[in-house]
Structure formats: structure tokens, C-alpha cells
Design a protein around this motif. Structure first.
Motif, PDB file in Angstrom:
ATOM      1  N   ASP A 344     -11.541   0.365 -18.589  1.00 29.79           N
ATOM      2  CA  ASP A 344     -12.587   1.362 -18.329  1.00 29.79           C
ATOM      3  C   ASP A 344     -12.964   2.111 -19.603  1.00 29.79           C
ATOM      4  OD1 ASP A 344     -12.955   0.792 -15.674  1.00 29.79           O
ATOM      5  OD2 ASP A 344     -11.453   2.233 -14.964  1.00 29.79           O
ATOM      6  N   ARG A 345     -11.994   2.323 -20.475  1.00 24.81           N
ATOM      7  CA  ARG A 345     -12.303   2.985 -21.746  1.00 24.81           C
ATOM      8  C   ARG A 345     -13.225   2.122 -22.596  1.00 24.81           C
ATOM      9  NH1 ARG A 345      -6.743   5.853 -23.987  1.00 24.81           N
ATOM     10  NH2 ARG A 345      -6.517   7.384 -22.269  1.00 24.81           N
ATOM     11  N   ILE A 346     -13.007   0.807 -22.556  1.00 25.88           N
ATOM     12  CA  ILE A 346     -13.888  -0.084 -23.311  1.00 25.88           C
ATOM     13  C   ILE A 346     -15.287  -0.081 -22.701  1.00 25.88           C
ATOM     14  CG2 ILE A 346     -14.256  -2.470 -24.057  1.00 25.88           C
ATOM     15  CD1 ILE A 346     -11.252  -2.846 -24.092  1.00 25.88           C
ATOM     16  N   VAL A 347     -15.363  -0.055 -21.362  1.00 28.12           N
ATOM     17  CA  VAL A 347     -16.673   0.036 -20.690  1.00 28.12           C
ATOM     18  C   VAL A 347     -17.390   1.297 -21.123  1.00 28.12           C
ATOM     19  CG1 VAL A 347     -17.835   0.289 -18.475  1.00 28.12           C
ATOM     20  CG2 VAL A 347     -15.958  -1.347 -18.720  1.00 28.12           C
ATOM     21  N   THR A 348     -16.661   2.413 -21.156  1.00 26.96           N
ATOM     22  CA  THR A 348     -17.247   3.683 -21.590  1.00 26.96           C
ATOM     23  C   THR A 348     -17.708   3.615 -23.033  1.00 26.96           C
ATOM     24  OG1 THR A 348     -15.800   4.869 -20.055  1.00 26.96           O
ATOM     25  CG2 THR A 348     -16.813   6.156 -21.819  1.00 26.96           C
ATOM     26  N   ALA A 349     -16.923   2.925 -23.874  1.00 22.29           N
ATOM     27  CA  ALA A 349     -17.292   2.807 -25.282  1.00 22.29           C
ATOM     28  C   ALA A 349     -18.590   2.043 -25.464  1.00 22.29           C
ATOM     29  CB  ALA A 349     -16.162   2.129 -26.056  1.00 22.29           C
ATOM     30  N   THR A 350     -18.901   1.089 -24.584  1.00 23.34           N
ATOM     31  CA  THR A 350     -20.159   0.334 -24.691  1.00 23.34           C
ATOM     32  C   THR A 350     -21.353   1.128 -24.160  1.00 23.34           C
ATOM     33  OG1 THR A 350     -19.818  -0.707 -22.514  1.00 23.34           O
ATOM     34  CG2 THR A 350     -18.922  -1.841 -24.459  1.00 23.34           C
ATOM     35  N   GLN A 351     -21.088   2.192 -23.401  1.00 25.45           N
ATOM     36  CA  GLN A 351     -22.175   2.953 -22.775  1.00 25.45           C
ATOM     37  C   GLN A 351     -22.450   4.302 -23.443  1.00 25.45           C
ATOM     38  OE1 GLN A 351     -20.858   3.270 -18.727  1.00 25.45           O
ATOM     39  NE2 GLN A 351     -21.338   1.105 -18.235  1.00 25.45           N
ATOM     40  N   ARG A 352     -21.577   4.708 -24.390  1.00 18.18           N
ATOM     41  CA  ARG A 352     -21.778   6.015 -25.007  1.00 18.18           C
ATOM     42  C   ARG A 352     -23.024   6.000 -25.880  1.00 18.18           C
ATOM     43  NH1 ARG A 352     -16.289   5.057 -28.395  1.00 18.18           N
ATOM     44  NH2 ARG A 352     -17.115   3.616 -29.983  1.00 18.18           N
ATOM     45  N   LYS A 353     -23.613   7.189 -26.083  1.00 19.07           N
ATOM     46  CA  LYS A 353     -24.861   7.295 -26.837  1.00 19.07           C
ATOM     47  C   LYS A 353     -24.615   7.225 -28.339  1.00 19.07           C
ATOM     48  CE  LYS A 353     -27.307   9.923 -23.267  1.00 19.07           C
ATOM     49  NZ  LYS A 353     -28.043  11.171 -22.958  1.00 19.07           N
ATOM     50  N   ARG A 358     -20.742  -2.428 -29.796  1.00 15.96           N
ATOM     51  CA  ARG A 358     -21.737  -3.480 -29.644  1.00 15.96           C
ATOM     52  C   ARG A 358     -21.213  -4.796 -30.242  1.00 15.96           C
ATOM     53  NH1 ARG A 358     -23.502  -0.692 -26.384  1.00 15.96           N
ATOM     54  NH2 ARG A 358     -25.566   0.292 -26.232  1.00 15.96           N
ATOM     55  N   GLY A 359     -21.753  -5.894 -29.689  1.00 16.43           N
ATOM     56  CA  GLY A 359     -21.444  -7.218 -30.196  1.00 16.43           C
ATOM     57  C   GLY A 359     -20.324  -7.886 -29.409  1.00 16.43           C
ATOM     58  N   LYS A 360     -20.543  -9.163 -29.069  1.00 11.98           N
ATOM     59  CA  LYS A 360     -19.537  -9.890 -28.297  1.00 11.98           C
ATOM     60  C   LYS A 360     -18.212  -9.974 -29.058  1.00 11.98           C
ATOM     61  CE  LYS A 360     -22.573 -12.889 -25.563  1.00 11.98           C
ATOM     62  NZ  LYS A 360     -22.888 -14.291 -25.202  1.00 11.98           N
ATOM     63  N   LYS A 361     -18.298 -10.153 -30.365  1.00  6.49           N
ATOM     64  CA  LYS A 361     -17.073 -10.312 -31.147  1.00  6.49           C
ATOM     65  C   LYS A 361     -16.249  -9.033 -31.137  1.00  6.49           C
ATOM     66  CE  LYS A 361     -15.421 -11.454 -35.775  1.00  6.49           C
ATOM     67  NZ  LYS A 361     -15.821 -11.849 -37.168  1.00  6.49           N
ATOM     68  N   GLU A 362     -16.907  -7.885 -31.382  1.00  6.60           N
ATOM     69  CA  GLU A 362     -16.181  -6.625 -31.429  1.00  6.60           C
ATOM     70  C   GLU A 362     -15.619  -6.264 -30.069  1.00  6.60           C
ATOM     71  OE1 GLU A 362     -18.980  -7.262 -32.873  1.00  6.60           O
ATOM     72  OE2 GLU A 362     -18.409  -7.090 -34.979  1.00  6.60           O
ATOM     73  N   ILE A 363     -16.414  -6.435 -29.030  1.00  4.13           N
ATOM     74  CA  ILE A 363     -15.917  -6.130 -27.679  1.00  4.13           C
ATOM     75  C   ILE A 363     -14.781  -7.076 -27.316  1.00  4.13           C
ATOM     76  CG2 ILE A 363     -16.533  -6.043 -25.239  1.00  4.13           C
ATOM     77  CD1 ILE A 363     -19.379  -5.328 -26.068  1.00  4.13           C
ATOM     78  N   ASP A 387     -24.182  -6.017 -25.427  1.00  5.37           N
ATOM     79  CA  ASP A 387     -24.244  -4.566 -25.274  1.00  5.37           C
ATOM     80  C   ASP A 387     -23.587  -4.074 -23.993  1.00  5.37           C
ATOM     81  OD1 ASP A 387     -26.031  -5.700 -23.593  1.00  5.37           O
ATOM     82  OD2 ASP A 387     -27.729  -4.424 -24.130  1.00  5.37           O
ATOM     83  N   THR A 388     -22.927  -4.946 -23.254  1.00  3.58           N
ATOM     84  CA  THR A 388     -22.270  -4.511 -22.013  1.00  3.58           C
ATOM     85  C   THR A 388     -20.930  -5.244 -21.843  1.00  3.58           C
ATOM     86  OG1 THR A 388     -23.401  -6.210 -20.720  1.00  3.58           O
ATOM     87  CG2 THR A 388     -24.436  -4.021 -20.817  1.00  3.58           C
ATOM     88  N   PHE A 389     -20.104  -4.609 -21.014  1.00  2.00           N
ATOM     89  CA  PHE A 389     -18.806  -5.211 -20.669  1.00  2.00           C
ATOM     90  C   PHE A 389     -18.481  -4.832 -19.240  1.00  2.00           C
ATOM     91  CE2 PHE A 389     -14.149  -4.405 -20.334  1.00  2.00           C
ATOM     92  CZ  PHE A 389     -13.766  -5.728 -20.238  1.00  2.00           C
ATOM     93  N   ARG A 390     -18.109  -5.829 -18.421  1.00  3.18           N
ATOM     94  CA  ARG A 390     -17.757  -5.594 -17.024  1.00  3.18           C
ATOM     95  C   ARG A 390     -16.477  -6.356 -16.707  1.00  3.18           C
ATOM     96  NH1 ARG A 390     -23.011  -7.040 -16.964  1.00  3.18           N
ATOM     97  NH2 ARG A 390     -22.530  -9.069 -16.021  1.00  3.18           N
ATOM     98  N   TRP A 391     -15.757  -5.835 -15.725  1.00  4.03           N
ATOM     99  CA  TRP A 391     -14.533  -6.520 -15.294  1.00  4.03           C
ATOM    100  C   TRP A 391     -14.343  -6.351 -13.799  1.00  4.03           C
ATOM    101  CZ3 TRP A 391     -11.023  -3.665 -12.680  1.00  4.03           C
ATOM    102  CH2 TRP A 391     -11.050  -2.273 -12.855  1.00  4.03           C
TER     103      TRP A 391
END
Length: 571
Positions: A344-353, A358-363, A387-391
Motif C-alpha cells: 500500500d505504501r508503494i501504491v501511495t508513492a505512485t499516486q502522490r503529487k 514512476r516507471g515500470k523498472k523503478e516500481i 504510472d500505476t501499481f495495483r495488487w
């Protein structure tokens, strides 16, 4: 003045204080006091005073020049000698043998570096009577290192004698492996590897321990820190066959060590070498998928022997422990919850302003690091975009794993005529005694770590020295069990156990001992470490009196007398 004793015919003699004067040829006596009612000791003191002796107080007449802890040294060194370990080291006495014996005893009593050990053996900085009992004359650390090198050169011969004493044809041999972290970077044995000490940032070494069925150590071998468990098996097979000369033996190792490849390549070609191990989780799942392992097997019992064509000539003992199932369920739920929190923290990190991830590699890197920590990736469906991550959870995967909770399968090629299914399971579980040895050697008692030696042979000698120290400690624990919290009535404890799969039980006598904190003799119960501390209060004293110096031991307490009696040694 003088004291005179005048006999009476029908009464006790009279004790008189008199004075005498000479008048011409006559001596006139005059009685000054009747001392007949004085105690004899008091009369004797008066007589000494009248003779001109100067009387001192007890503290002035007798002085303790030095007092050293002695009882724990006498107990440990006495057991070492009773076991004949000094003669196994060398048949005749020599300085190296005495120094090695000193290091073994010191490792049990006060594990420390070789420099600190040498100071404890010096006459001016002695911390116990060890140097006195071994007649050591101020050894320095260089002499201890030289004795360590001498020990390493004799390791093979010493292990052979221990094997001759504790192993025989057809006996059970336990083998397990552990790692310990290393200080420094110069030793060729030190490498990064799978750390069992949770020190992944430290270099480490790996060492394997061979014991008999009861957990008594026989041999140890050191490997490079990046050596995998299965790669150490061949060396142990060669040791049992060539060095120890055993043709018939049953080797017990865990499932991560005695893999199918090792069984096929290292053990199968050796005639007479049998083994007991366990299946991995993937292999157990395959048995369940093939229908050979069904939960109905455990409706009436917790142990069932099965066969499978993938394991020809082998016996499989399937076991189910409900308590283990509950523990695995609890642990899995905790790991899933911890993984979800971090995801969930990673999801939040992709949605913060501000500075979103960003990026498939970094995520992917962030997710991979997280899943590598908790090992729960197989239970999650992950979707990674630029630009997104879901689980989401994978309920089917979780349910499949949960269906096999508490189930483990023991694997052996020993025939049913030689070994029953329950005995095979019990023998595999006896690997816990090797784990206890590792715990004692690494942290609780002997403190093999951290290792500061730089030379490979010195590291090997240090580990071997710790094994010999545990050899002495193991025998001490067996003898002192009635005084410790340990269970000395193992047959009664085994009788209370519902089955070999069920959790181990303590005997009634051990439960009473733990509840009352007293032995059957009414003495306080100790741990092994606190009993050594109690024995250390029996001191060896250097006493001076009347211009003469001599050695005197303190009087042992009832606890100390009982300990020496059980150890069959004298203080």
C-alpha cells in the motif's frame, strides 16, 4: 605468677593461680586465685600470657593473601580428565596439551579472546585457579596461538578417536550445518552467503557438526561462507567411510541438505550407507496433487506411511501436527498483513503529487525488494504500469498452501524391518539436539562468534576448540541434569507423549522441579550457567599464619557437594 594444677583424690583437680618467692633455701607459694571453674582454653591462654607470649586476634594471626574462584574450574577440568579428553589430545603430557586443556575449560567458564584468556591465566591477573591446577607459568597469547595450531594439526586423529568411542557399525549419525559471522576481511574462508545470524552485511563462514544419536559431538568441519548446504554432504560421507571406517551407518540430515541430487550422486553409490531426511514443500504439494497424500489419512491418526512411484525403494512417512498447522497459519497471516501494508505504501508513492514513483523498472525494483523480505509474492497478483501499481490477493494460492499446513513428510531408504515409521520420525526429530549444540556454541554458552582470526587454519582450530568445549559441556549437562531445569527422566517424558508427531512432554518429576524450584533433595534448581557461578564461590585461598603460607579450600556448600558427587570429581 604461674598456673598450677593440684590433684584431688575424689574431686576434679584444682586449677590455681599462684606466685612463688624464695627465702633462703625455702620456696614460699601463695595462692592468688582459684581458676577451677575456668574453661580449659581460657586457662591455656592465661598460661601462655604468663610465659610472655603475645596473643593476636584471629584476623591478625591468620591472613588470606589471595582468593581465586576454584569450584567451577575443578568441576570442568575434572570432567575433562575423567572423560580422558586430555589423553585423546596427546598420550603424554606436554605444554601444548596443557594449554589446549586450559583454553577448553576457559571457553566453557568465561569465553573470551585469546588475549583475554592469556591474561586470565597469568599469575598477576588470574581470574581463577585454572593456571594453578595445570601448572601454567604466565602463558601469553602467542603461546596460546601456537597451541591452537598444534591442535589443528591433530584434529583428524582426535575426531577418529571420538568416533571410535561414540559411533559404531549401524549407528545413527546426525549432521547439520550453520553459519556464523566474521569480523575482518582477510580470511580466505570468509564470504558473503546465506546468513543464519541475520547479518547479511557481514562476511561469514559455514561449519557442519556430526554427532551421535544423543547429540554428543564427534566431528566438525569448516567451509567457505558461500558454500551451499548440499555441497558439504560428500565430505561427510568420505569422513564416515574413509577416516572413521564405518561401513554401515544411518545419516540423518534436513531436507535442505540431503536433497534428491545429493541422495542420488553422493549417497546412493555408497553401499551400506542409509539415510533419513524430509521432503521439501514443493515435493509435498506434488504428492497432494497426485492424490497420494490425502487429508483423510489423518482422520484417525497423525502418522501414515505411503508410497510413490517417484521415490522407488523409499518409504515416506506423512505426519500432521495440528499445533504446527495453527502456528503456520498465524505466521502466514502476519506476513501477508505486513506485505500488504508495504505494498500500500508503494501504491501511495505512485499516486502522490510531489515526486511520484514512476516507471515500470523503478516500481518493480521497489516491489521486488519488499517481496524478497517477506517471501509472500506467490500469494499476490501484481499489476505494474508506468504510472500505476495495483495488487490483489490470490485466494486459491493461499488456500492451496493452507490445506497442507502442519503436514511434513519424512523420507528414508531404511527398511521397515530395521526401523519402524515412528522410529524414523523420531530419529529425524533428533536433529533438534544438533540445533541445541549450535545454540550453545554460538550464543548461550561458548560464544564461538564473532571470529577475529585471519588465517584459515586458525579459524578451523577455533571452531574445533569450541566443539571440544561443547563435548565436555554435553557430558557435564548429562551428569548434572538432576540439579538443572533439564528433564533427567526422558523415558517417563516419552511415555507421556501421545505419539511421536505430538509435541514433546516433560516428565512429572521435571514439572515438579520447575514448579517448586527445588530438586528432590531440597536443593535449589539451577541453569547450567548459574550452577557454574555457584561452584565458582568455592574458592582456593592462599593463607599465611605464623610466617608460613599454605593453600586452603573453602568449605563446599550442600549444592556444591552434590554437584561434585554427580560429576564424579573431587574439588
Amino acid at each position: 605468677m604461674y598456673v598450677e594444677i593440684v590433684p584431688n583424690r575424689s574431686s576434679p583437680p584444682a586449677v590455681l593461680l599462684r606466685s612463688a618467692t624464695r627465702q633462703g633455701k625455702r620456696i614460699l607459694k601463695r595462692t592468688l586465685a582459684n581458676l577451677s571453674d575456668w574453661p580449659p582454653a581460657q586457662v591455656d591462654l592465661l598460661r601462655r600470657v604468663l610465659k610472655g607470649e603475645s596473643l593476636l586476634s584471629p584476623s591478625e594471626a591468620l591472613q588470606i593473601q589471595r582468593s581465586l574462584p576454584h569450584g567451577h574450574v575443578a568441576a570442568t577440568l575434572g570432567v575433562l580428565r575423567r572423560l580422558g579428553l586430555d589423553h585423546i589430545l596427546a598420550s603424554t603430557r606436554c605444554p601444548q596439551r596443557d594449554l589446549v586443556c586450559a583454553m577448553i575449560v576457559a571457553r566453557i567458564l568465561a569465553p573470551a579472546s585469546k588475549l583475554a584468556t592469556s591474561r586470565g591465566l597469568s599469575a598477576h591477573t588470574a581470574t581463577s585457579s585454572l593456571a594453578t591446577l595445570l601448572d601454567l607459568r604466565n602463558p601469553d597469547e602467542d603461546q596460546l596461538y601456537a597451541a591452537l595450531d598444534w591442535l589443528q594439526s591433530r584434529q583428524a586423529r582426535i575426531e577418529k578417536q571420538l568416533a571410535r568411542r561414540h559411533l559404531s557399525e549401524g549407528s545413527l549419525v546426525l549432521y547439520d550445518l550453520t553459519s556464523t559471522y566474521f569480523e575482518g576481511r582477510r580470511c580466505p574462508l570468509a564470504h558473503y552467503g546465506h546468513s543464519r545470524d541475520e547479518r547479511p552485511g557481514n562476511l561469514q563462514i559455514v561449519f557442519g557438526l556430526l554427532t551421535n544419536q544423543d547429540g554428543c559431538p564427534v566431528a566438525v568441519e569448516v567451509f567457505e561462507g558461500n558454500t551451499g548446504d548440499p555441497k558439504t554432504v560428500a565430505a561427510q560421507v568420505g569422513k564416515l567411510r574413509q577416516r572413521f571406517g564405518l561401513n554401515q551407518v544411518i545419516l540423518v540430515g534436513d531436507r535442505g541438505m540431503l536433497t534428491s541430487a545429493r541422495l542420488r550422486q553422493d549417497l546412493a553409490p555408497e553401499e551400506g550407507l542409509r539415510w533419513i531426511t524430509a521432503l521439501r514443500a514443493v515435493q509435498i504439494q506434488q504428492l497432494a496433487s497426485d492424490g497420494h497424500l490425502q487429508l483423510s489419512l489423518f482422520d484417525q491418526q497423525d502418522l501414515a506411511e505411503i508410497r510413490h512411484p517417484a521415490y522407488p525403494g523409499e518409504r515416506l512417512m506423512a505426519c500432521r501436527n495440528p499445533l504446527l498447522a495453527e502456528e503456520r497459519k498465524r505466521k502466514r497471516e502476519e506476513l501477508l498483513a505486513a506485505t500488504e501494508k508495504q505494498l500500500d505504501r508503494i501504491v501511495t508513492a505512485t499516486q502522490r503529487k510531489r515526486r511520484p514513483l514512476r516507471g515500470k523498472k523503478e516500481i518493480g525494483l521497489a516491489v521486488g525488494k519488499l517481496l524478497g523480505r517477506y517471501k509472500m509474492g506467490k500469494h499476490f497478483q501484481l499489476t505494474i504500469e508506468d504510472d500505476t501499481f495495483r495488487w490483489t490477493r490470490k485466494p486459491a494460492s493461499i488456500d492451496k498452501e493452507a490445506s497442507l499446513d502442519g503436514i511434513y513428510v519424512i523420507r528414508t531408504n531404511v527398511s521397515a524391518e530395521s526401523l519402524s515409521a515412528a522410529e524414523a520420525v523420531a530419529h529425524y526429530k533428533s536433529l533438534a539436539s544438533v540445533e541445541r549444540a549450535f545454540r550453545s556454541m554460538k550464543s548461550v554458552d561458548l560464544k564461538v562468534r564473532p571470529i577475529h582470526h585471519h588465517q584459515a587454519d586458525r579459524v578451523k582450530a577455533h571452531i574445533f576448540l569450541c566443539m571440544l568445549a561443547y563435548y565436555v559441556e554435553w557430558h557435564m549437562r548429562q551428569a548434572l541434569a538432576p540439579m538443572l531445569f533439564d528433564d533427567e527422566d526422558r523415558e517417563a517424558a516419552q511415555a507421556q507423549r501421545r505419539s511421536v508427531v505430538a509435541p514433546a512432554q516433560r516428565s512429572e518429576s521435571a514439572q515438579k522441579k520447575a514448579a517448586s524450584r527445588h530438586t528432590q533433595d531440597g536443593l535449589p534448581v539451577h541453569s547450567f550457567r548459574t550452577l557454574l557461578q555457584d561452584l565458582a564461590t568455592l574458592t582456593r585461598n592462599e593463607v599465611s599464619m605464623g610466617g608460613q603460607t599454605f593453600q586452603m579450600l573453602a568449605s563446599p556448600t550442600p549444592v556444591q557437594e552434590r554437584a561434585f558427587q554427580l560429576l564424579q570429581v573431587s574439588p
